[in-house]
Design an enzyme around this catalytic site. Structure first.
Site, mmCIF file in Angstrom:
data_model
loop_
_atom_site.group_PDB
_atom_site.id
_atom_site.type_symbol
_atom_site.label_atom_id
_atom_site.label_comp_id
_atom_site.label_asym_id
_atom_site.label_seq_id
_atom_site.Cartn_x
_atom_site.Cartn_y
_atom_site.Cartn_z
ATOM 1 N N GLY A 147 0.845 -1.191 0.000
ATOM 2 C CA GLY A 147 0.000 0.000 0.000
ATOM 3 C C GLY A 147 0.876 1.236 0.000
ATOM 4 N N LEU A 148 0.916 1.943 1.126
ATOM 5 C CA LEU A 148 1.727 3.166 1.259
ATOM 6 C C LEU A 148 1.326 4.182 0.190
ATOM 7 C CD1 LEU A 148 4.949 1.134 1.891
ATOM 8 C CD2 LEU A 148 4.155 2.862 3.501
ATOM 9 N N HIS A 149 0.042 4.402 0.069
ATOM 10 C CA HIS A 149 -0.473 5.393 -0.876
ATOM 11 C C HIS A 149 -1.897 5.755 -0.480
ATOM 12 C CE1 HIS A 149 -1.708 1.457 -2.740
ATOM 13 N NE2 HIS A 149 -2.851 2.095 -2.680
ATOM 14 N N ALA A 150 -2.412 6.791 -1.143
ATOM 15 C CA ALA A 150 -3.845 7.108 -1.090
ATOM 16 C C ALA A 150 -4.339 7.179 -2.529
ATOM 17 C CB ALA A 150 -4.064 8.447 -0.390
ATOM 18 N N HIS A 183 -3.210 4.405 3.128
ATOM 19 C CA HIS A 183 -3.356 3.079 3.737
ATOM 20 C C HIS A 183 -2.093 2.242 3.548
ATOM 21 C CE1 HIS A 183 -5.316 2.958 -0.255
ATOM 22 N NE2 HIS A 183 -4.822 1.740 -0.361
#
Ligand code: T46
Length: 135
Positions: free
Chosen positions: A47-50, A95
């Protein structure tokens, strides 16, 4: 940041269990794409993004993982370990998924087809979108 859970009806009988996902019933948006994540290596964080516009719902078909949700004001970490519950992944929520069990199968239903331009992968950029007056 209050996680939005959806309780799913498990249709069980003496053969086992079945959960159905339908647009307009369990899923509050049209489903245009389904993908699943499995075989995640120990210690990996995904993830590590929006997403700018995309809404998604996540489920574990098997196993468990943690999901960190951050709306730019608060962050909360929840555990996905129940096949009868789905978690909303709303637009503009940073997230991160971690702590995958070796057998985890994370199913995601998404509102649109894959679009790399919809991702914000830099946390400071994400905060600038959430708090434009602070930049
Ligand atoms: C998300 C979280 C929960 C595609 O080609 N099509 C797709 O539909 C997706 C989702 C990914 N990909 C490609 C893009 C990358 O080359 O698959 C590779 C892995 O994707 P990514 O690094 O984005 O995977 P995660 O686990 O970090 O994030 C995924 C979703 O991409 C994302 O939308 O919200 O799961």
């Amino acid at each position: 940041m209050i996680p939005i859970w959806i309780d799913l009806q498990v249709r069980g009988d003496d053969r086992g269990s079945l959960v159905a996902l339908e647009t307009g019933r369990q899923i509050p948006f049209p489903i245009r794409r389904v993908y699943y994540i499995f075989g995640t290596k120990p210690g990996v964080v995904r993830g590590l993004h929006a997403h700018r516009k995309l809404r998604q719902m996540t489920f574990v078909a098997q196993g468990s993982c943690d999901m960190l949700l951050d709306d730019g004001r608060n962050r909360v970490s929840v555990r996905l370990d129940d096949q009868a519950r789905g978690l909303m992944l709303d637009r503009m929520v940073w997230h991160e998924m971690s702590n995958f069990s070796p057998d985890c199968v994370l199913v995601v239903v998404a509102e649109t087809e894959y679009d790399a331009a919809d991702y914000i992968r830099n946390y400071q950029e994400f905060l600038r979108h959430v708090h434009p007056s602070h930049s």
